[in-house]
Design a protein around this motif. Structure first.
Motif, PDB file in Angstrom:
ATOM      1  N   ASP A 152       0.821  -1.202   0.000  1.00 32.50           N
ATOM      2  CA  ASP A 152       0.000   0.000   0.000  1.00 32.50           C
ATOM      3  C   ASP A 152       0.858   1.256   0.000  1.00 32.50           C
ATOM      4  OD1 ASP A 152      -2.213  -1.619   0.132  1.00 32.50           O
ATOM      5  OD2 ASP A 152      -2.280  -1.580   2.320  1.00 32.50           O
ATOM      6  N   PHE A 153       1.913   1.190   0.813  1.00 31.73           N
ATOM      7  CA  PHE A 153       2.795   2.355   0.873  1.00 31.73           C
ATOM      8  C   PHE A 153       3.400   2.644  -0.487  1.00 31.73           C
ATOM      9  CE2 PHE A 153       3.236   1.529   5.561  1.00 31.73           C
ATOM     10  CZ  PHE A 153       2.647   2.719   5.937  1.00 31.73           C
ATOM     11  N   LEU A 154       3.837   1.572  -1.149  1.00 35.45           N
ATOM     12  CA  LEU A 154       4.474   1.771  -2.452  1.00 35.45           C
ATOM     13  C   LEU A 154       3.497   2.257  -3.507  1.00 35.45           C
ATOM     14  CD1 LEU A 154       6.984  -1.176  -2.540  1.00 35.45           C
ATOM     15  CD2 LEU A 154       7.531   1.244  -2.741  1.00 35.45           C
ATOM     16  N   ASN A 155       2.217   2.063  -3.252  1.00 36.08           N
ATOM     17  CA  ASN A 155       1.225   2.548  -4.196  1.00 36.08           C
ATOM     18  C   ASN A 155       0.731   3.941  -3.850  1.00 36.08           C
ATOM     19  OD1 ASN A 155       0.704   0.819  -6.377  1.00 36.08           O
ATOM     20  ND2 ASN A 155      -0.039  -0.698  -4.933  1.00 36.08           N
ATOM     21  N   ASP A 156       1.239   4.458  -2.756  1.00 42.03           N
ATOM     22  CA  ASP A 156       0.775   5.767  -2.309  1.00 42.03           C
ATOM     23  C   ASP A 156       1.658   6.864  -2.899  1.00 42.03           C
ATOM     24  OD1 ASP A 156      -1.006   7.233  -0.289  1.00 42.03           O
ATOM     25  OD2 ASP A 156       1.006   8.035   0.066  1.00 42.03           O
ATOM     26  N   GLU A 157       1.035   7.843  -3.515  1.00 43.18           N
ATOM     27  CA  GLU A 157       1.811   8.878  -4.200  1.00 43.18           C
ATOM     28  C   GLU A 157       2.669   9.688  -3.243  1.00 43.18           C
ATOM     29  OE1 GLU A 157       1.937   8.549  -7.220  1.00 43.18           O
ATOM     30  OE2 GLU A 157       0.125   7.384  -7.611  1.00 43.18           O
ATOM     31  N   SER A 158       2.106  10.005  -2.100  1.00 44.63           N
ATOM     32  CA  SER A 158       2.857  10.822  -1.152  1.00 44.63           C
ATOM     33  C   SER A 158       4.089  10.067  -0.647  1.00 44.63           C
ATOM     34  CB  SER A 158       1.958  11.220   0.019  1.00 44.63           C
ATOM     35  OG  SER A 158       2.745  11.698   1.084  1.00 44.63           O
ATOM     36  N   PHE A 159       3.896   8.781  -0.353  1.00 42.45           N
ATOM     37  CA  PHE A 159       5.014   7.976   0.124  1.00 42.45           C
ATOM     38  C   PHE A 159       6.107   7.874  -0.939  1.00 42.45           C
ATOM     39  CE2 PHE A 159       7.229   3.912   0.743  1.00 42.45           C
ATOM     40  CZ  PHE A 159       7.637   4.048   2.058  1.00 42.45           C
ATOM     41  N   LEU A 160       5.675   7.657  -2.171  1.00 42.53           N
ATOM     42  CA  LEU A 160       6.629   7.519  -3.270  1.00 42.53           C
ATOM     43  C   LEU A 160       7.400   8.817  -3.487  1.00 42.53           C
ATOM     44  CD1 LEU A 160       7.204   5.062  -4.985  1.00 42.53           C
ATOM     45  CD2 LEU A 160       5.924   6.132  -6.825  1.00 42.53           C
ATOM     46  N   ARG A 161       6.687   9.932  -3.372  1.00 46.82           N
ATOM     47  CA  ARG A 161       7.358  11.234  -3.518  1.00 46.82           C
ATOM     48  C   ARG A 161       8.394  11.416  -2.421  1.00 46.82           C
ATOM     49  NH1 ARG A 161       2.683  13.607  -5.162  1.00 46.82           N
ATOM     50  NH2 ARG A 161       2.096  14.257  -3.091  1.00 46.82           N
ATOM     51  N   TRP A 162       8.061  10.908  -1.234  1.00 42.81           N
ATOM     52  CA  TRP A 162       8.982  11.028  -0.110  1.00 42.81           C
ATOM     53  C   TRP A 162      10.295  10.285  -0.432  1.00 42.81           C
ATOM     54  CZ3 TRP A 162       9.519   7.424   4.465  1.00 42.81           C
ATOM     55  CH2 TRP A 162      10.348   7.979   5.448  1.00 42.81           C
ATOM     56  N   LEU A 163      10.167   9.151  -1.116  1.00 45.58           N
ATOM     57  CA  LEU A 163      11.367   8.383  -1.454  1.00 45.58           C
ATOM     58  C   LEU A 163      12.106   8.941  -2.672  1.00 45.58           C
ATOM     59  CD1 LEU A 163      10.240   4.659  -0.995  1.00 45.58           C
ATOM     60  CD2 LEU A 163      11.419   6.127   0.625  1.00 45.58           C
ATOM     61  N   THR A 164      11.351   9.479  -3.639  1.00 41.08           N
ATOM     62  CA  THR A 164      12.023   9.928  -4.866  1.00 41.08           C
ATOM     63  C   THR A 164      12.463  11.376  -4.790  1.00 41.08           C
ATOM     64  OG1 THR A 164       9.820  10.250  -5.760  1.00 41.08           O
ATOM     65  CG2 THR A 164      11.039   8.354  -6.559  1.00 41.08           C
ATOM     66  N   ASN A 165      11.581  12.240  -4.360  1.00 37.99           N
ATOM     67  CA  ASN A 165      11.840  13.663  -4.523  1.00 37.99           C
ATOM     68  C   ASN A 165      11.151  14.431  -3.397  1.00 37.99           C
ATOM     69  OD1 ASN A 165      12.749  15.925  -5.723  1.00 37.99           O
ATOM     70  ND2 ASN A 165      11.231  15.933  -7.380  1.00 37.99           N
ATOM     71  N   PRO A 166      11.613  14.240  -2.179  1.00 36.15           N
ATOM     72  CA  PRO A 166      10.854  14.748  -1.032  1.00 36.15           C
ATOM     73  C   PRO A 166      10.892  16.259  -0.905  1.00 36.15           C
ATOM     74  CG  PRO A 166      12.936  13.840  -0.306  1.00 36.15           C
ATOM     75  CD  PRO A 166      12.847  13.578  -1.781  1.00 36.15           C
ATOM     76  N   THR A 167       9.769  16.825  -0.531  1.00 41.42           N
ATOM     77  CA  THR A 167       9.738  18.220  -0.135  1.00 41.42           C
ATOM     78  C   THR A 167       9.737  18.249   1.387  1.00 41.42           C
ATOM     79  OG1 THR A 167       7.342  18.268  -0.023  1.00 41.42           O
ATOM     80  CG2 THR A 167       8.328  18.815  -2.143  1.00 41.42           C
ATOM     81  N   GLN A 168       9.893  19.435   1.932  1.00 39.12           N
ATOM     82  CA  GLN A 168       9.908  19.576   3.389  1.00 39.12           C
ATOM     83  C   GLN A 168       8.634  19.005   4.005  1.00 39.12           C
ATOM     84  OE1 GLN A 168      12.681  20.914   4.951  1.00 39.12           O
ATOM     85  NE2 GLN A 168      11.712  20.108   6.779  1.00 39.12           N
ATOM     86  N   THR A 169       7.506  19.292   3.335  1.00 36.29           N
ATOM     87  CA  THR A 169       6.212  18.846   3.855  1.00 36.29           C
ATOM     88  C   THR A 169       6.176  17.330   3.991  1.00 36.29           C
ATOM     89  OG1 THR A 169       5.463  20.468   2.254  1.00 36.29           O
ATOM     90  CG2 THR A 169       3.764  19.403   3.606  1.00 36.29           C
ATOM     91  N   GLU A 170       6.619  16.632   2.925  1.00 35.89           N
ATOM     92  CA  GLU A 170       6.578  15.180   2.956  1.00 35.89           C
ATOM     93  C   GLU A 170       7.537  14.617   4.016  1.00 35.89           C
ATOM     94  OE1 GLU A 170       6.610  15.339  -1.053  1.00 35.89           O
ATOM     95  OE2 GLU A 170       4.443  15.165  -0.902  1.00 35.89           O
ATOM     96  N   ASP A 171       8.712  15.226   4.049  1.00 33.99           N
ATOM     97  CA  ASP A 171       9.697  14.779   5.019  1.00 33.99           C
ATOM     98  C   ASP A 171       9.148  14.878   6.439  1.00 33.99           C
ATOM     99  OD1 ASP A 171      12.096  13.604   4.551  1.00 33.99           O
ATOM    100  OD2 ASP A 171      13.279  15.342   5.155  1.00 33.99           O
ATOM    101  N   ASP A 172       8.566  16.036   6.741  1.00 26.47           N
ATOM    102  CA  ASP A 172       7.985  16.255   8.067  1.00 26.47           C
ATOM    103  C   ASP A 172       6.869  15.253   8.339  1.00 26.47           C
ATOM    104  OD1 ASP A 172       9.711  18.297   8.369  1.00 26.47           O
ATOM    105  OD2 ASP A 172       8.250  19.901   8.019  1.00 26.47           O
ATOM    106  N   PHE A 173       5.995  15.102   7.333  1.00 26.03           N
ATOM    107  CA  PHE A 173       4.844  14.239   7.518  1.00 26.03           C
ATOM    108  C   PHE A 173       5.257  12.807   7.836  1.00 26.03           C
ATOM    109  CE2 PHE A 173       1.840  11.119   5.939  1.00 26.03           C
ATOM    110  CZ  PHE A 173       0.653  11.531   6.536  1.00 26.03           C
ATOM    111  N   TRP A 174       6.164  12.253   7.036  1.00 27.61           N
ATOM    112  CA  TRP A 174       6.504  10.844   7.207  1.00 27.61           C
ATOM    113  C   TRP A 174       7.359  10.589   8.443  1.00 27.61           C
ATOM    114  CZ3 TRP A 174       3.712   7.204   5.246  1.00 27.61           C
ATOM    115  CH2 TRP A 174       2.940   7.486   4.112  1.00 27.61           C
ATOM    116  N   ASN A 175       8.182  11.552   8.791  1.00 25.63           N
ATOM    117  CA  ASN A 175       8.931  11.393  10.039  1.00 25.63           C
ATOM    118  C   ASN A 175       7.991  11.431  11.242  1.00 25.63           C
ATOM    119  OD1 ASN A 175      11.536  11.003   9.045  1.00 25.63           O
ATOM    120  ND2 ASN A 175      11.756  13.217   8.667  1.00 25.63           N
ATOM    121  N   GLU A 176       7.004  12.314  11.134  1.00 26.47           N
ATOM    122  CA  GLU A 176       6.002  12.427  12.184  1.00 26.47           C
ATOM    123  C   GLU A 176       5.205  11.129  12.278  1.00 26.47           C
ATOM    124  OE1 GLU A 176       4.258  13.917  15.316  1.00 26.47           O
ATOM    125  OE2 GLU A 176       5.892  14.934  14.235  1.00 26.47           O
ATOM    126  N   PHE A 177       4.868  10.586  11.091  1.00 31.38           N
ATOM    127  CA  PHE A 177       4.111   9.339  11.030  1.00 31.38           C
ATOM    128  C   PHE A 177       4.871   8.202  11.709  1.00 31.38           C
ATOM    129  CE2 PHE A 177       3.233   5.285   8.907  1.00 31.38           C
ATOM    130  CZ  PHE A 177       1.867   5.179   9.141  1.00 31.38           C
TER     131      PHE A 177
END
Lengths: 399, 206
Positions: free
Chosen positions: A11-36
């Protein structure tokens, strides 16, 4: 965040936000996934699994060297110019048939002027100022590190030979294309560069200058990120143009200072001698460019976000004293003065109370001293005190 | 068309469309490396790739008037580069046989990557994955590349591969069926994951 609670690795690998975090993270994604990860520690295994699979698929990337990147860019510029001219010729042909000859002539001239201006892009978009190493990058991509606090670089007339802090370097001669060189000066250091036309450039801390080792075009163009003082050798046939992301300065021969740090909201140009044209893009509906003809002792400050420019007459020496290792201020916002101190010493200065930043500062700071001494001098004129943290950062507090 | 780009990127694009050429350098710098990498998957001729990147940006300037604010700049550039490279490969006779729109080579370069990812004693797993990967068609490899290296969404992938959404799902689905025949180790979690990623399915397979 809730919805990810029961996600599997798939599911994670199919999630766009998660994939963006791995390929081309922005601050928002980085914060979100670390928080998660913090909130749902039991998901760590799934995420690790997903990352592992991702890594198998994510293959090694082929990269261009910096000189290749610049080479293609200059080819794009050249091609853009010629194709436009070709189209123009066709246009003129028809125009000549339909309209009077002298009339089409003026159209040509107008169009030509436009083309010239339109296709002089700049490539100073992404400043990559390394934290601590000063260096010069030659056209073949090789890097020569500049070890001194104050480096001296000077070019021979043909641009092939340069002297860096008394060492002579020969550049491989690229006969056709311009050899693009780049000097990168980190915070805490400075440099003086003599270009092939004799123009002298003092590059302030945390700045970059991109320039051809020899000027072969009709105009002498350099690109600046950060602050520099220019003493331009006079050559009326070949105007000198300094480009930054927000303004460009067109000159024939003169002395002036530009401060255009990417992190600053303002771009400041101060003219000491001669005459320059300051160009900047307007933000209005018409979106036309503005040109300010500057006179000696004039300072123009452009607000990058609003596109507003303010002009005033100043004592130039206060704005260019940094190249002699001095900072002079007259009723300058403390926050702006501290920024310069930060850059010069490569230290971080924090304000315990943001209101401190609007204190007005006047006086002279000798930058040959330690930053502690400089702060003590500032302490004498504005009601503040300072503390040094264990990591070397400074904190200013209200007294 | 799609809305994956961030706000800054959109602003830059709009400024470019309005005639601001200064921002073209930003667009170029932002995309040149990923374009170069994508191009190098079709051919080992670096100079050809560089020429095509140049062409892509020149075309971008020339056709600016036909573009709209809603265009996805990254997709536009990737697709435009691919079209030019495939055409060049055909024209220059660099390829012994004429390659059609569907049959151009694509190198996933996963092998070197696998070495770094799996332990030495994972020889069995390595062989399985390698075999599975080899059985993929070039288009399936490209889809995987666009998903995991460029981070594109399924819809965007189908745009680049010139397929509608269903066909692109079907293409990927066929890849999985093929893989199922080769790797048949149900207890191996990694393979299952591999299948379902390719399926693009949300439900768990565990």
């Amino acid at each position: 965040m809730e919805k990810y609670r029961d996600y599997t690795a798939v599911d994670f690998l199919n999630d766009e936000s998660f994939l963006r975090w791995l390929t081309n993270p922005t601050q928002t994604e980085d914060d979100f996934w670390n928080e998660f990860l913090k909130s749902y520690p039991y998901k760590k295994a799934e995420i690790r699994e997903a990352t592992h699979v991702f890594n198998i698929f994510h293959s090694h990337e082929e990269k261009m060297g910096m000189n290749e990147t610049y080479e293609i860019w200059s080819r794009i510029q050249k091609e853009a110019k010629t194709s436009k001219r070709w189209k123009l010729l066709k246009f003129v042909k028809y125009a000549a048939i339909l309209v009077l000859v002298f009339f089409s002539g003026s159209v040509t001239y107008y169009m030509y002027q436009r083309t010239e201006k339109q296709y002089q892009f700049q490539l100073a978009g992404t400043p990559q100022i390394s934290k601590d190493e000063a260096m010069i990058v030659l056209s073949d991509g090789s890097q020569v590190s500049l070890e001194k606090q104050m480096s001296q670089i000077s070019y021979s007339k043909n641009g092939r030979q340069l002297i860096v802090n008394n060492d002579t370097i020969n550049q491989k001669s690229g006969t056709e294309k311009e050899m693009i060189n780049k000097v990168i000066i980190p915070y805490g250091k400075k440099s003086m560069i003599v270009l092939s036309d004799g123009t002298r450039v003092w590059l302030n801390a945390g700045s970059q200058l991109i320039y051809p080792s020899v000027f072969t075009n009709k105009t002498r163009q350099v690109m600046l990120v950060g602050e520099a003082f220019f003493d331009v050798t006079k050559n009326p046939g070949r105007p000198f143009i300094v480009r930054t992301t927000d303004v460009s300065v067109h000159v024939l021969g003169t002395r002036f200072d530009i401060s255009a740090y990417p992190e600053d909201k303002l771009v400041q140009t101060v003219l000491e001698k001669g005459k320059v044209n300051l160009n900047y893009a307007g933000n209005g509906i018409l979106n036309r460019d503005y040109v300010v003809e500057m006179v000696p002792n004039q300072m123009v400050i452009l607000n990058k976000s609003t596109g507003e420019a303010k002009s005033q007459m100043v004592d130039v020496s206060k704005y260019v004293s940094w190249k002699e290792g001095m900072l002079e201020f007259e009723k300058v916002d403390l926050i702006r003065a501290l920024k310069q101190v930060e850059r010069f010493y490569n230290v971080k200065i924090y304000l315990a109370d943001p209101l401190i930043g609007s204190y007005k500062l006047s006086g002279k700071l000798d930058l040959k001293d330690e930053p502690e001494k400089v702060l003590n001098v500032i302490k004498l004129t504005v009601p503040i005190d300072w503390k040094k943290k264990s990591n070397g950062d400074f904190i200013l507090i209200k007294k | 068309m799609y809305s994956v780009e961030n706000k800054d990127e959109r602003l830059i694009w709009i400024r470019f469309l309005k005639g601001d050429n200064e921002v073209l350098s930003l667009i170029y710098l932002q995309h040149s490396n990923s374009l170069f990498d994508y191009g190098c998957r079709f051919t080992s001729d670096r100079d050809l790739v560089k020429d095509c990147i140049q062409e892509v940006f020149c075309t971008l300037i020339r056709t600016r008037d036909h573009l709209t604010e809603t265009d996805n700049i990254r997709l536009y550039l990737l697709k435009s580069l691919k079209r030019k490279i495939v055409r060049e490969l055909n024209n220059a006779g660099r390829q012994p046989k004429l390659i059609s729109d569907e049959e151009y080579p694509f190198d996933l370069r996963w092998a070197e990557n696998l070495d770094a990812q799996l332990d030495e004693h994972d020889e069995e797993k390595r062989l399985q994955v390698a075999k599975a990967m080899q059985s993929l068609t070039d288009r399936q490899k490209e889809a995987i590349y666009l998903r995991f290296n460029r981070g594109l969404e399924y819809e965007e992938i189908s745009f680049i591969l010139n397929l509608n959404y269903q066909s692109s799902r079907a293409l990927i689905h066929r890849a999985i069926e093929k893989l199922r025949e080769i790797i048949h180790v149900p207890e191996k979690k990694i393979n299952q994951i591999l299948f379902s990623i390719l399926c693009g399915e949300r439900e768990s397979v565990f």
